[in-house]
Design an enzyme around this catalytic site. Sequence first.
Site, PDB file in Angstrom:
ATOM      1  N   HIS A  18      40.616  41.640  26.342  1.00 56.69           N
ATOM      2  CA  HIS A  18      41.182  42.560  27.320  1.00 56.69           C
ATOM      3  C   HIS A  18      42.645  42.796  27.000  1.00 56.69           C
ATOM      4  CE1 HIS A  18      41.742  44.787  30.985  1.00 56.69           C
ATOM      5  NE2 HIS A  18      42.878  44.135  31.156  1.00 56.69           N
ATOM      6  N   ASP A  38      36.920  44.334  44.193  1.00 56.46           N
ATOM      7  CA  ASP A  38      38.128  44.598  43.408  1.00 56.46           C
ATOM      8  C   ASP A  38      38.420  46.084  43.364  1.00 56.46           C
ATOM      9  OD1 ASP A  38      40.237  44.098  41.333  1.00 56.46           O
ATOM     10  OD2 ASP A  38      38.888  45.406  40.233  1.00 56.46           O
ATOM     11  N   ARG A  90      45.567  49.019  46.981  1.00 55.38           N
ATOM     12  CA  ARG A  90      46.869  48.613  46.442  1.00 55.38           C
ATOM     13  C   ARG A  90      47.638  49.821  45.911  1.00 55.38           C
ATOM     14  NH1 ARG A  90      45.095  44.571  42.145  1.00 55.38           N
ATOM     15  NH2 ARG A  90      47.277  44.693  41.514  1.00 55.38           N
ATOM     16  N   SER A 149      42.205  40.800  39.474  1.00 54.30           N
ATOM     17  CA  SER A 149      41.484  42.043  39.255  1.00 54.30           C
ATOM     18  C   SER A 149      40.916  42.103  37.844  1.00 54.30           C
ATOM     19  CB  SER A 149      42.449  43.208  39.513  1.00 54.30           C
ATOM     20  OG  SER A 149      41.836  44.432  39.214  1.00 54.30           O
ATOM     21  N   LYS A 151      36.609  41.420  36.682  1.00 48.22           N
ATOM     22  CA  LYS A 151      35.819  42.387  35.931  1.00 48.22           C
ATOM     23  C   LYS A 151      35.361  41.807  34.588  1.00 48.22           C
ATOM     24  CE  LYS A 151      39.053  45.281  36.829  1.00 48.22           C
ATOM     25  NZ  LYS A 151      39.993  46.392  37.092  1.00 48.22           N
TER      26      LYS A 151
END
Lengths: 316, 316
Positions: free
Chosen positions: B85, B164, B171, B186, B190
């Site tokens: 990621h 989320d 947010r 978050s 995922k």
Amino acid sequence: MKAFNIVSLIRKKRDRQSLSPEEIRFLIQQYSKDEMPDYQMSAFLMATFLNGLDDNEAAALTYEMLHSGMVMDLSDVPGIKVDKHSTGGVGDKTSLILAPIVAACGVPVPMISGRGLGHSGGTLDKLESIPGFNVNLDLKRYVEVLKKHNLVLIGQTEEIAPADKRMYALRDVTATVECIPLIAGSIMSKKLAEGIDALVLDVKFGSGAFMKTREQALRLAERLVTIGEEFGKRTIAYLTGMEQPLGQNIGNWLEVRESIDCLNGGGPEDLLMVTHQLAGTMIYLGGEAASIEEGIMRSKESVQDGSAMQKFRDIV
Amino acid sequence: MKAFNIVSLIRKKRDRQSLSPEEIRFLIQQYSKDEMPDYQMSAFLMATFLNGLDDNEAAALTYEMLHSGMVMDLSDVPGIKVDKHSTGGVGDKTSLILAPIVAACGVPVPMISGRGLGHSGGTLDKLESIPGFNVNLDLKRYVEVLKKHNLVLIGQTEEIAPADKRMYALRDVTATVECIPLIAGSIMSKKLAEGIDALVLDVKFGSGAFMKTREQALRLAERLVTIGEEFGKRTIAYLTGMEQPLGQNIGNWLEVRESIDCLNGGGPEDLLMVTHQLAGTMIYLGGEAASIEEGIMRSKESVQDGSAMQKFRDIV
């Protein structure tokens, strides 16, 4: 009106920056017009709770909440209009006693009361325990009754500071109630809507009160006086310890009963002392005494000569 | 499940107290069931933004957001499943290059990508610039494609961490995005939903990235690794300076073009270096190299021998 970005304004408060009066105005107006949803207001309120508001921001907030609704014009009513506000606490029944006293001494008292916070009953709740007492006069009659009796006692209507009403309800469910500048703005927006010229504040502290410590009460009192002065209203605040509830009786009807005892010249010593202090200050601010001490003397006289009790009978 | 009072939990975070895993669970579950309105969640998020979350709270939050939706079971797919990621930044195109490389080296890469944040396009946006590319495979086919190709690239569906998704949207409009424990939760909710066994993180910083300073990026990397370890996933994080966008081309299709150049053995030096570092680490975590260095060698070989480019063709 200049347009701002709501998220940017929340971010500014989040980042401990001060908002300009125009920015505060924008937020409150957007919220009032349902163009700022509750979830943005609650984020702003939490940021405010944690990062505070400076005096200018608090004054601007008060101004916008005040002007979200009707502001009474009492220029037709002769005299200096004075009200008292107490932050409330168990066994606070001074309003019911001092309003007739001050009115009997020639000072007009326009009093719009809120409901109780939590377990401490508001003045309104206490009055409604008197069968037949109508706290829902319309705003036109408000002026008439004040002119006639020097005293009017009504409940907060939808027309008074509606933005404050909505924000208060939101604060209640988002853990943002106990925030001194927000409390001060909420109180003052409602008091200023009455059309007063001067204000006496009774900020209570202790386990039976909303402010738990003397230090908190002092900070609140300072904020309230600062906002009052900002709006050109003479404002005097007292701090009252509430470790013991004033008087002997707690409960709405019992408290009314005890208030009547006081107006009849009886009643518990502690309650009388606080009441005469506040009433005397109101009489002084209303121009019917040259000093607070003289005001206190006049307050005591109005109980002794029965004129305060007569005033209470007139309005009930 | 034990019931709590939502306002009390918001107050607890407001007052800098830690919430227990049960309390975090209660909040996220109530929010998912629409029994906690947005205005309460946004107050909680602002309190969290300003007062932080400790490691236990962040892990509990991640767990609840993860289990608000479907968690892929990849136990049928042989091998150690590894994903990468990147926190994103302008010109981050490493995913498109390294996924085929790592898959070509025998490590299964299950990759569920989000959309871009602000001006930095997500992997998904880049892929969709390839005509006919389908990022909306259903979750059953997700497993089949991964088994067949060692690689699957899909977009985040409604079934992945829906709590989320809702919290992120909230947010975004309440100025509570740039909060390191919330960002970490978050991302990890995922990634963990993909069914991975290990994770390589590329946390970018600099003016072109989401984290502006190296210090912020380091704090985020630490949080991400801590959460990964908490869930029993081997996690390695890199910090990448992004003052200059990687490669030469910015814009979704140009970036895809440049990625293909890289897979064909061309492409800019800086992009290749970062890609081989990350791919090598994934190959190492996937058990197809004894060290990161050996992983990097294998990564380079897969480009030289054309197997990475072939893998890219297979999935497109």
